[in-house]
Design an enzyme around this catalytic site. Structure first.
Site, PDB file in Angstrom:
ATOM      1  N   LYS A 113      -4.512 -13.811 -62.075  1.00  7.67           N
ATOM      2  CA  LYS A 113      -3.666 -12.676 -62.449  1.00  7.67           C
ATOM      3  C   LYS A 113      -3.666 -12.475 -63.967  1.00  7.67           C
ATOM      4  CE  LYS A 113      -0.837  -9.237 -62.079  1.00  7.67           C
ATOM      5  NZ  LYS A 113       0.516  -9.298 -61.495  1.00  7.67           N
TER       6      LYS A 113
ATOM      7  N   THR B 243       4.458 -12.875 -61.141  1.00  4.44           N
ATOM      8  CA  THR B 243       3.467 -13.175 -62.163  1.00  4.44           C
ATOM      9  C   THR B 243       4.115 -14.156 -63.130  1.00  4.44           C
ATOM     10  OG1 THR B 243       2.395 -11.021 -61.974  1.00  4.44           O
ATOM     11  CG2 THR B 243       2.020 -12.241 -64.009  1.00  4.44           C
TER      12      THR B 243
ATOM     13  N   LYS C 269       5.548  -9.442 -71.165  1.00  8.84           N
ATOM     14  CA  LYS C 269       5.758 -10.780 -70.603  1.00  8.84           C
ATOM     15  C   LYS C 269       4.453 -11.356 -70.090  1.00  8.84           C
ATOM     16  CE  LYS C 269       6.652 -11.281 -66.433  1.00  8.84           C
ATOM     17  NZ  LYS C 269       5.936 -11.593 -65.158  1.00  8.84           N
TER      18      LYS C 269
END
Length: 291
Positions: free
Chosen positions: A172, A97, A240
């Site tokens: 995502k 990701t 993150k």
């Protein structure tokens, strides 16, 4: 036998690479912790490489699953990175990701070597990786996707072509916005149920069977009620991911007020020492002063 390389054997990469080996692929692995790569080879066969470039050398498909943009840059385009081991027409597939900008950087780097690239972040957590039930969001040209789709089916239950390079990462980001919002909702519902004197477990069972149901509610409410967070997807990683979402939203001029607020809640969890706790630990934040 199809040759593949898998770089990054964390909670997700380790079982994903294992699915390829069990499907008959000739797999070479690289991991920064050599002991973990050695254990993978002992369990699944194949070979261990000393660098990402050596792992990628001669492989038709090169898969990467690491932590963030910096890790990804290190194992792909820096010295001894996987891009330097690519063969003509080989494909680098990134399951990390990461940012959409990083996907574009890797696409350009692969094309310089005569190879192809696809960003393919995944959702489903460690359990989904182990069971081969991941949702995979793919960004690539149509030819590259069609070539990779049967391979990704070995550990994906939903493999979807979202569009050109970068579209997988953007999808995502939308996924993580949904996940974070749902977890906060479940945490608040559980806290409310307890304070209202309800049987919270029974309440979640009936809510989970209706319109308020979700994967997070069904699969996490029991561990949340038990105050058990030593499992799952870490708060540090969600922070993150949400930082990536918010940065992209700023670039687009999109408002994400709830996401920004929940990101602050996760900062509080980190301050409580919960960086490695599961993301469902938002309930512990709500209950910290209630004992």
């Amino acid at each position: 036998m199809t040759t593949a390389a898998f770089i990054g054997l964390g909670n997700m990469g380790y079982p994903m690479a294992g699915h390829l080996a069990r499907a008959g692929f000739d797999v070479t692995v690289y991991n920064r912790s050599e002991d973990k790569a050695r254990r993978w080879v002992e369990e699944y066969g194949g070979r261990q490489a000393r660098t990402p470039a050596l792992a990628a050398r001669g492989a038709e498909f090169v898969f990467v699953c690491v932590g963030n943009d910096n890790d990804l840059h290190q194992v792909t385009v820096e010295d001894n990175g996987a891009v330097h081991g690519l063969s003509a027409e080989s494909v680098l597939v990134d399951h990390t990701t990461a940012s959409a900008a990083m996907a574009e950087t890797l696409d350009a780097a692969c094309r310089e070597k005569g190879g192809r690239f696809m960003d393919a972040p995944v959702s489903g957590g460690q359990q989904g990786a182990e069971n081969g039930q991941l949702s995979i969001m793919c960004g690539a040209d149509e030819v590259t996707f069609e070539r990779l789709a049967p391979v990704l089916d070995h550990y994906g239950k939903s493999v979807v072509h979202m569009g050109p390079v970068g579209q997988g990462q953007l999808t995502k980001m939308a996924n993580q916005i949904c996940v974070a919002s749902v977890i906060e909702g479940v945490a608040e519902a559980l806290s409310f149920a307890r304070d209202a004197g309800l049987d919270a477990e029974k309440a979640m069972q009936v809510i989970g069977a209706g319109a308020g149901g979700s994967w997070q509610l069904v699969n996490r409410h029991r561990t949340m009620l038990a105050d058990d967070y030593d499992h799952g997807f870490a708060v540090d990683w969600m922070r993150k991911d949400l930082d990536i979402c918010l940065a992209e939203a700023t670039r687009q001029g999109t408002s994400l007020p709830a996401t920004a607020l929940i990101n602050e809640f996760y900062k509080e969890v980190q301050a409580m020492g919960g960086g490695r706790w599961d993301t469902s630990s938002l309930l512990r934040r709500l209950r910290r002063d209630k004992g």
